[in-house]
Motif scaffolding. Structure first.
Motif, mmCIF file in Angstrom:
data_model
loop_
_atom_site.group_PDB
_atom_site.id
_atom_site.type_symbol
_atom_site.label_atom_id
_atom_site.label_comp_id
_atom_site.label_asym_id
_atom_site.label_seq_id
_atom_site.Cartn_x
_atom_site.Cartn_y
_atom_site.Cartn_z
ATOM 1 N N SER A 35 -1.185 -11.018 -11.158
ATOM 2 C CA SER A 35 -1.286 -9.746 -11.881
ATOM 3 C C SER A 35 -2.688 -9.166 -11.803
ATOM 4 O O SER A 35 -2.861 -7.958 -11.627
ATOM 5 N N GLU A 36 -3.691 -10.012 -11.929
ATOM 6 C CA GLU A 36 -5.073 -9.537 -11.855
ATOM 7 C C GLU A 36 -5.407 -9.033 -10.454
ATOM 8 O O GLU A 36 -6.034 -7.990 -10.286
ATOM 9 N N VAL A 37 -4.974 -9.757 -9.438
ATOM 10 C CA VAL A 37 -5.232 -9.337 -8.061
ATOM 11 C C VAL A 37 -4.532 -8.005 -7.783
ATOM 12 O O VAL A 37 -5.129 -7.083 -7.215
ATOM 13 N N LEU A 38 -3.281 -7.874 -8.196
ATOM 14 C CA LEU A 38 -2.558 -6.621 -7.987
ATOM 15 C C LEU A 38 -3.195 -5.468 -8.748
ATOM 16 O O LEU A 38 -3.257 -4.342 -8.246
ATOM 17 N N PHE A 39 -3.676 -5.732 -9.975
ATOM 18 C CA PHE A 39 -4.360 -4.684 -10.735
ATOM 19 C C PHE A 39 -5.597 -4.209 -9.968
ATOM 20 O O PHE A 39 -5.816 -3.012 -9.804
ATOM 21 N N ARG A 40 -6.418 -5.152 -9.506
ATOM 22 C CA ARG A 40 -7.624 -4.779 -8.753
ATOM 23 C C ARG A 40 -7.268 -4.046 -7.479
ATOM 24 O O ARG A 40 -7.930 -3.094 -7.084
ATOM 25 N N LEU A 41 -6.216 -4.501 -6.820
ATOM 26 C CA LEU A 41 -5.772 -3.859 -5.592
ATOM 27 C C LEU A 41 -5.424 -2.388 -5.850
ATOM 28 O O LEU A 41 -5.818 -1.506 -5.098
ATOM 29 N N CYS A 42 -4.720 -2.137 -6.932
ATOM 30 C CA CYS A 42 -4.297 -0.765 -7.238
ATOM 31 C C CYS A 42 -5.411 0.072 -7.865
ATOM 32 O O CYS A 42 -5.470 1.280 -7.665
ATOM 33 N N ALA A 43 -6.308 -0.563 -8.616
ATOM 34 C CA ALA A 43 -7.327 0.182 -9.357
ATOM 35 C C ALA A 43 -8.591 0.475 -8.557
ATOM 36 O O ALA A 43 -9.345 1.373 -8.918
ATOM 37 N N THR A 44 -8.838 -0.258 -7.485
ATOM 38 C CA THR A 44 -10.125 -0.096 -6.794
ATOM 39 C C THR A 44 -10.007 0.349 -5.347
ATOM 40 O O THR A 44 -11.000 0.407 -4.641
ATOM 41 N N THR A 45 -8.788 0.669 -4.899
ATOM 42 C CA THR A 45 -8.652 1.004 -3.484
ATOM 43 C C THR A 45 -8.172 2.431 -3.262
ATOM 44 O O THR A 45 -7.394 2.982 -4.033
#
Length: 95
Positions: A35-45
């Protein structure tokens, strides 16, 4: 551009050349927490800025490739962006 160096470095290491997708995150991200990796993937790219496609060796058993033992790889830079990485912080306009 450190994330791109990491991607290409990993693709150049032995059996890692067969890895089709690499997502690079910051050191403070728990890579075991999907969940954290997916959040970062969606929030920072931004797909245009942070994704790279390259061609390289593929596993001969990978039937998704368009050519035998040659495939496309995708890398995504999901790290926090710095000013020198073609990123400028936007400030919301006051209404």
């Amino acid at each position: 551009m450190q994330a791109y160096k990491i991607m290409h470095g990993l693709w150049g290491m032995g059996q890692m050349m067969f890895t089709k997708y690499i997502v690079v995150v910051d050191a403070d991200v728990n890579v075991h927490d999907t969940s954290e990796v997916l959040f970062r993937l969606c929030a920072t790219t931004d797909p245009q800025r942070d994704a790279i496609f390259t061609r390289g060796p593929a596993d001969v058993l990978d039937h998704a490739t368009s050519e035998f033992a040659l495939g496309t790889k995708m890398g995504i830079d999901a790290t926090k962006k710095l000013a020198g990485e073609r990123f400028q912080t936007r400030v919301a306009a006051a209404h």
